[in-house]
Design a protein around this motif. Structure first.
Motif, mmCIF file in Angstrom:
data_model
loop_
_atom_site.group_PDB
_atom_site.id
_atom_site.type_symbol
_atom_site.label_atom_id
_atom_site.label_comp_id
_atom_site.label_asym_id
_atom_site.label_seq_id
_atom_site.Cartn_x
_atom_site.Cartn_y
_atom_site.Cartn_z
ATOM 1 N N ALA A 63 9.547 38.912 33.207
ATOM 2 C CA ALA A 63 8.859 38.013 32.285
ATOM 3 C C ALA A 63 9.697 36.767 32.044
ATOM 4 C CB ALA A 63 8.563 38.717 30.965
ATOM 5 N N SER A 64 9.038 35.731 31.552
ATOM 6 C CA SER A 64 9.726 34.473 31.271
ATOM 7 C C SER A 64 10.270 34.415 29.854
ATOM 8 C CB SER A 64 8.775 33.288 31.501
ATOM 9 O OG SER A 64 7.615 33.407 30.686
ATOM 10 N N THR A 65 9.752 35.267 28.955
ATOM 11 C CA THR A 65 10.213 35.273 27.565
ATOM 12 C C THR A 65 10.303 36.706 27.045
ATOM 13 O OG1 THR A 65 7.993 35.173 26.589
ATOM 14 C CG2 THR A 65 9.055 33.057 27.142
ATOM 15 N N LEU A 66 11.066 36.884 25.984
ATOM 16 C CA LEU A 66 11.185 38.182 25.334
ATOM 17 C C LEU A 66 9.841 38.633 24.787
ATOM 18 C CD1 LEU A 66 12.823 40.544 24.137
ATOM 19 C CD2 LEU A 66 13.361 39.059 22.187
ATOM 20 N N GLU A 67 9.083 37.704 24.183
ATOM 21 C CA GLU A 67 7.796 38.064 23.614
ATOM 22 C C GLU A 67 6.854 38.642 24.668
ATOM 23 O OE1 GLU A 67 9.134 34.457 21.092
ATOM 24 O OE2 GLU A 67 9.418 35.244 23.111
ATOM 25 N N GLY A 148 13.942 38.855 9.905
ATOM 26 C CA GLY A 148 13.045 37.795 10.343
ATOM 27 C C GLY A 148 12.154 38.277 11.470
ATOM 28 N N TRP A 149 11.406 37.355 12.064
ATOM 29 C CA TRP A 149 10.560 37.680 13.198
ATOM 30 C C TRP A 149 11.411 38.011 14.422
ATOM 31 C CZ3 TRP A 149 5.658 38.667 12.445
ATOM 32 C CH2 TRP A 149 4.955 38.009 11.426
ATOM 33 N N LYS A 150 10.916 38.946 15.225
ATOM 34 C CA LYS A 150 11.565 39.217 16.515
ATOM 35 C C LYS A 150 10.941 38.265 17.532
ATOM 36 C CE LYS A 150 14.231 41.620 17.841
ATOM 37 N NZ LYS A 150 15.671 41.366 18.137
ATOM 38 N N THR A 151 11.551 37.096 17.662
ATOM 39 C CA THR A 151 11.106 36.103 18.636
ATOM 40 C C THR A 151 12.240 35.816 19.599
ATOM 41 O OG1 THR A 151 11.843 34.195 17.320
ATOM 42 C CG2 THR A 151 9.601 35.032 16.902
ATOM 43 N N GLY A 152 11.895 35.262 20.750
ATOM 44 C CA GLY A 152 12.929 34.891 21.696
ATOM 45 C C GLY A 152 13.886 33.873 21.115
ATOM 46 N N GLU A 153 13.356 32.943 20.325
ATOM 47 C CA GLU A 153 14.196 31.908 19.717
ATOM 48 C C GLU A 153 15.196 32.505 18.737
ATOM 49 O OE1 GLU A 153 13.739 27.720 17.172
ATOM 50 O OE2 GLU A 153 11.963 28.899 17.722
ATOM 51 N N ASP A 155 16.161 35.648 18.573
ATOM 52 C CA ASP A 155 17.040 36.549 19.309
ATOM 53 C C ASP A 155 18.149 35.773 20.018
ATOM 54 O OD1 ASP A 155 17.286 39.441 20.473
ATOM 55 O OD2 ASP A 155 17.415 38.121 22.220
ATOM 56 N N GLN A 156 17.782 34.656 20.639
ATOM 57 C CA GLN A 156 18.778 33.839 21.338
ATOM 58 C C GLN A 156 19.772 33.233 20.358
ATOM 59 O OE1 GLN A 156 17.486 30.040 23.155
ATOM 60 N NE2 GLN A 156 18.461 30.759 25.032
ATOM 61 N N LYS A 157 19.269 32.765 19.228
ATOM 62 C CA LYS A 157 20.142 32.170 18.212
ATOM 63 C C LYS A 157 21.172 33.179 17.714
ATOM 64 C CE LYS A 157 19.994 30.303 13.488
ATOM 65 N NZ LYS A 157 19.086 29.968 12.348
ATOM 66 N N GLU A 158 20.719 34.394 17.384
ATOM 67 C CA GLU A 158 21.618 35.409 16.840
ATOM 68 C C GLU A 158 22.596 35.930 17.896
ATOM 69 O OE1 GLU A 158 21.935 36.298 13.743
ATOM 70 O OE2 GLU A 158 20.257 35.107 12.995
ATOM 71 N N SER A 159 22.126 36.091 19.126
ATOM 72 C CA SER A 159 23.025 36.592 20.181
ATOM 73 C C SER A 159 24.090 35.555 20.528
ATOM 74 C CB SER A 159 22.231 36.989 21.428
ATOM 75 O OG SER A 159 21.561 35.882 21.998
ATOM 76 N N LYS A 160 23.728 34.274 20.539
ATOM 77 C CA LYS A 160 24.717 33.222 20.807
ATOM 78 C C LYS A 160 25.750 33.155 19.683
ATOM 79 C CE LYS A 160 22.281 30.050 23.893
ATOM 80 N NZ LYS A 160 21.759 28.672 24.087
ATOM 81 N N SER A 161 25.281 33.312 18.451
ATOM 82 C CA SER A 161 26.207 33.293 17.320
ATOM 83 C C SER A 161 27.172 34.472 17.392
ATOM 84 C CB SER A 161 25.408 33.341 16.013
ATOM 85 O OG SER A 161 26.267 33.395 14.897
#
Length: 208
Positions: A63-67, A148-153, A155-161
């Motif tokens: 897939a192209s996104t987590l969602e 919060g919402w489980k979104t790709g955005e 998820d990416q923000k939290e994993s990068k942090s």
């Protein structure tokens, strides 16, 4: 490590006795059973957890996104848990759902749900050949929770942090992917509990 169809699957965690069963954790309140774990240590930025081997039902989605991966993969697993198997039995889902999130676009997402304790030995066989079993290996996670919402955005923000904090702490971890854990159903207000995690390499760093 376990290899499946050329995909390296590094799953749950290092020492301690951790299985599937009842949990008093607030985040597990919606589920009858949870994947249990032991906490090795906490810092201001993350938690180090140890999990033992458990049998999981999993599926792989390109897939192209987590969602998009979750819509396809989770529906396959839910069908299996809801009776699409050779015994025609319905099983309670175990929290959380784990997703191995690749760090390359249009890559394979691995979505998994642990089997309930009573089916860890001899689970019913899925009718869908895209759903399969693996036995996870003990591993170690660096974990961070958020609401919060489980979104790709998100998820990416939290994993990068989390990755930045691990780098600052001098921690060694697998960087090609991370794991995303989902404990709750999506709710209108979006106040659901989620986690991101990296697999630790070597001795975990437990000091800030």
């Amino acid at each position: 490590m376990i290899y499946f169809s050329g995909l390296v699957v590094c799953l749950l965690v290092l020492t301690a006795e951790a299985y599937v069963g009842y949990s008093s954790l607030t985040e597990c309140a919606e589920a009858k059973q949870c994947v249990l774990f032991n906490v090795t240590c906490n810092t201001d930025d993350y938690e180090v957890r140890s999990y033992e081997s458990v049998k999981v039902a999993g599926t792989i989605v390109r897939a192209s996104t987590l969602e998009k991966a979750l819509v396809t993969g989770y529906s396959r697993l839910l069908a299996y848990f809801n009776g699409s198997n050779d015994m025609g039995v319905s099983m309670d889902t175990v929290a959380p759902a784990f997703v191995r999130v690749p760090h390359k676009k249009d890559s394979d997402y691995f979505i998994q749900l642990a089997l309930p304790a009573e089916y860890q030995g001899e689970p019913p066989i899925p009718n869908d050949n895209l759903v399969f079993f693996i036995q996870s290996l003990p591993t170690t996670y660096y974990v961070r929770g958020y609401y919060g919402w489980k979104t790709g955005e998100n998820d990416q923000k939290e994993s990068k942090s989390l990755a930045n904090d691990l780098d600052s702490a001098g921690a060694s971890y697998i960087q090609e992917y991370h794991f995303s854990a989902i404990y709750n159903k999506q709710v209108p207000e979006g106040n659901m509990y989620n986690e991101v995690a990296f697999v630790a390499s070597g001795e975990p760093v437990c000091e800030d």
